[in-house]
Design a protein around this motif. Sequence first.
Motif, short mmCIF file in Angstrom:
data_model
loop_
_atom_site.label_atom_id
_atom_site.label_comp_id
_atom_site.label_asym_id
_atom_site.label_seq_id
_atom_site.Cartn_x
_atom_site.Cartn_y
_atom_site.Cartn_z
N UNK A 143 39.19 40.80 30.66
CA UNK A 143 38.96 40.11 31.92
C UNK A 143 37.46 40.09 32.18
N UNK A 144 36.85 38.91 32.38
CA UNK A 144 35.41 38.88 32.68
C UNK A 144 35.09 39.71 33.91
N UNK A 145 33.92 40.33 33.90
CA UNK A 145 33.53 41.22 34.99
C UNK A 145 33.54 40.51 36.34
N UNK A 146 33.19 39.22 36.34
CA UNK A 146 33.13 38.48 37.60
C UNK A 146 34.50 38.32 38.24
N UNK A 147 35.56 38.45 37.43
CA UNK A 147 36.93 38.32 37.95
C UNK A 147 37.56 39.66 38.29
N UNK A 148 36.88 40.74 37.97
CA UNK A 148 37.43 42.07 38.20
C UNK A 148 36.89 42.71 39.46
N UNK A 149 35.65 42.46 39.76
CA UNK A 149 35.04 43.10 40.92
C UNK A 149 34.48 44.45 40.55
N UNK A 150 34.19 45.26 41.54
CA UNK A 150 33.59 46.56 41.29
C UNK A 150 34.59 47.59 40.80
N UNK A 151 34.07 48.57 40.08
CA UNK A 151 34.89 49.68 39.59
C UNK A 151 34.97 50.72 40.69
#
Length: 231
Positions: A143-151
Amino acid sequence: MSLLFDVPAAPPVPVLGTQDRFPVRRIFCVGRNYAAHALELGNTVDREAPIWFNKAPAALCLSGGSIPYPPGTANCHYEMEFVVAIGAPAFRVAPEAAMEAVYGYACGLDMTRRDLQNASKDKGYPWDTGKDFENAAVIGAITPASSFGGIAGQRIALVQNGEVKQDGTLSDMIWSVPELIADLSRLYHLGAGDLIYTGTPAGVGPVSVGDVLEGEVEGLAPLRLEITAAQ
């Protein structure tokens, strides 16, 4: 010049929702990054620096299929992990800048021949045979980082044959993702195609022929793997 033979490349990893594929260059893994997991295996928690080991790209295995029970072991374990896919160069970066190198995230399994690992540890030998073997680095779609949000406190879990075996959160990690990337970038020139397996929560255990493993990290594509008879 002509090559004597072709060497198979690691399978490229699907990128969720696209036709794109992420080619894999190297696989880095961190050990004992969840305190409860370290303690369940009788290990001390090292808070001075992350413990690194590697898996060859030939160990990569895509989610959704089956693998034979690994050779040379009678005690192969699952270890559910949050995987970071690097998409840009990073060398000697500070934690504050480390996330700029991240392309995306995936669910992963760090399969471990626990009996071989323990035998090596008892003798003070490297863990290679316990950790680096065919199909030992399982990965789901990225999943691209932009679609995951912050950890933050996303759930990470592993279900074996319908029963929850591992259940934790990403906030349980001793070393955060920015800290892991920064530390690894002191040792290597990180670059696009590198994967970082960030450790496993408590609850690891053995697999048997016929088992179905299902892994999830909240917000990512889930992972599924079946264990078939040994070759």
